[in-house]
Design a protein around this motif. Sequence first.
Motif, PDB file in Angstrom:
ATOM      1  N   ASP A  40       0.864  -1.184   0.000  1.00 38.09           N
ATOM      2  CA  ASP A  40       0.000   0.000   0.000  1.00 38.09           C
ATOM      3  C   ASP A  40       0.898   1.231   0.000  1.00 38.09           C
ATOM      4  O   ASP A  40       1.611   1.484   0.968  1.00 38.09           O
ATOM      5  N   ASN A  42       2.817   4.615  -2.784  1.00 35.42           N
ATOM      6  CA  ASN A  42       3.014   5.185  -4.118  1.00 35.42           C
ATOM      7  C   ASN A  42       4.361   4.810  -4.737  1.00 35.42           C
ATOM      8  O   ASN A  42       4.875   5.517  -5.602  1.00 35.42           O
ATOM      9  N   VAL A  55       8.424   6.084  -8.213  1.00 40.63           N
ATOM     10  CA  VAL A  55       7.260   6.676  -7.547  1.00 40.63           C
ATOM     11  C   VAL A  55       6.110   6.773  -8.557  1.00 40.63           C
ATOM     12  O   VAL A  55       6.287   7.271  -9.671  1.00 40.63           O
ATOM     13  N   THR A  56       4.925   6.293  -8.168  1.00 35.10           N
ATOM     14  CA  THR A  56       3.763   6.293  -9.043  1.00 35.10           C
ATOM     15  C   THR A  56       2.563   6.858  -8.275  1.00 35.10           C
ATOM     16  O   THR A  56       2.712   7.391  -7.174  1.00 35.10           O
ATOM     17  N   ASP A  57       1.390   6.704  -8.841  1.00 37.13           N
ATOM     18  CA  ASP A  57       0.170   7.080  -8.130  1.00 37.13           C
ATOM     19  C   ASP A  57      -0.075   6.082  -6.990  1.00 37.13           C
ATOM     20  O   ASP A  57       0.257   4.902  -7.103  1.00 37.13           O
ATOM     21  N   PRO A  58      -0.653   6.535  -5.875  1.00 33.59           N
ATOM     22  CA  PRO A  58      -0.935   5.613  -4.765  1.00 33.59           C
ATOM     23  C   PRO A  58      -1.800   4.442  -5.216  1.00 33.59           C
ATOM     24  O   PRO A  58      -2.736   4.599  -6.007  1.00 33.59           O
ATOM     25  N   ALA A  59      -1.470   3.245  -4.737  1.00 35.71           N
ATOM     26  CA  ALA A  59      -2.207   2.046  -5.128  1.00 35.71           C
ATOM     27  C   ALA A  59      -2.030   0.972  -4.068  1.00 35.71           C
ATOM     28  O   ALA A  59      -1.097   1.018  -3.260  1.00 35.71           O
ATOM     29  N   ALA A 345       9.715  13.283  -7.700  1.00 35.63           N
ATOM     30  CA  ALA A 345       8.787  13.017  -6.606  1.00 35.63           C
ATOM     31  C   ALA A 345       9.390  12.001  -5.649  1.00 35.63           C
ATOM     32  O   ALA A 345      10.197  11.152  -6.027  1.00 35.63           O
ATOM     33  N   GLY A 347       8.506   9.150  -2.324  1.00 35.10           N
ATOM     34  CA  GLY A 347       7.384   8.309  -1.947  1.00 35.10           C
ATOM     35  C   GLY A 347       7.774   7.194  -1.005  1.00 35.10           C
ATOM     36  O   GLY A 347       8.940   7.021  -0.644  1.00 35.10           O
ATOM     37  N   SER A 349       6.111   3.042   0.398  1.00 34.22           N
ATOM     38  CA  SER A 349       5.084   1.998   0.399  1.00 34.22           C
ATOM     39  C   SER A 349       5.267   1.126   1.629  1.00 34.22           C
ATOM     40  O   SER A 349       6.397   0.737   1.968  1.00 34.22           O
TER      41      SER A 349
END
Length: 360
Positions: A40, A42, A55-59, A345, A347, A349
Amino acid sequence: MTSTTKLAAVLCMLAIGAAPLSASEFHFGGFIKANARHIDGNIAFQDSWTGGGSVTDPAKRSQFSATESRLNIGVTHGGVKGFIEVDFAGSSQGNAIISNSYSPRLRHAFIKHQEVTVGQTWSTLVNTSTFAETADLGGPLVGQAMVRQALVRYQSEHWQFALENPYTYGTQTLSDTAKTTGFEWIDTSNDYVPDAILRFDQQGDWGNVSVASLLRYLDPSSSAKLAVGVSVAAKLRTFGKDDLRIQLHYGNLGRYVGTDAARDIVNGKVETTTSAMFAYRHFWTERTRSSLFYGRTVTEVEQTDRAHIGANIFTNLTPALALGLELGRYQINDDLSAYTLQPVAQGASNYAQLSLQFHL
């Protein structure tokens, strides 16, 4: 000659050809490992946290897997030892729709005769006794030396010297054709001088410690560059069966440390890396133990900053069957892009992993 006579002759020939093998000792090993992993955050999903990532969109994502399962064969004949090992990690052949097929992946294949080892195995820079016990494959790889490659190594009681496969990983000064993409990978066709590693080991009832130095001659685009680094690793016994595992790395170590957290050269400049890994393992009972671990790598040129922290608990249901639960967090706090050297960016997880491992 009758068919029976022919069959007897063939069997005799096979027996004669196989006779030398009767003096060989075979050892089969490995394990079957089943994982259930939930992430859980980004940072894009990985089967295990390497020092890379993006780093990506939260997922959120959950994944079941058995690809870390491992098989090996060791053969000893006279004074010669051979060893080969495969697993299935990172080698998808099918897909999740139908077959979930995975190809065998070569991990080790080497020959050892007296003090000399030739073939593919752990780099001499790697002290495997200092790896943390983790559900996530390899543990805090971001702070560890973790390279397998082809080499030639001589080993005495305390000293090891090796020449290992050269490979330059990174980006070079941009050409006119690459300015639109922002980066250009180094051409590895000019890697011709083997990497040299010298290592000293000391061990006793207290544990073990190793000190290693790495010397490399990097020559991308015919621009010679020397790269030097040092590594210290130790496994120290503390109280009862507990132990402390440490790795400290500094210098132009590039691909040898951090598992893709650092490159050898960034836009034509030799990278300098500082890495560390700490893990403490505590035994609650004879069958149950926990590890608390942390790994981190930072670099000077690229200005990467990546870390992995976690804690777990393992218990042996039988002597050969271990059940583990691990919780952890992987972070990317880079200042610059690896390709364009522009701000990026940041991030993190969080993950939870349940593993069941059966040693063969």
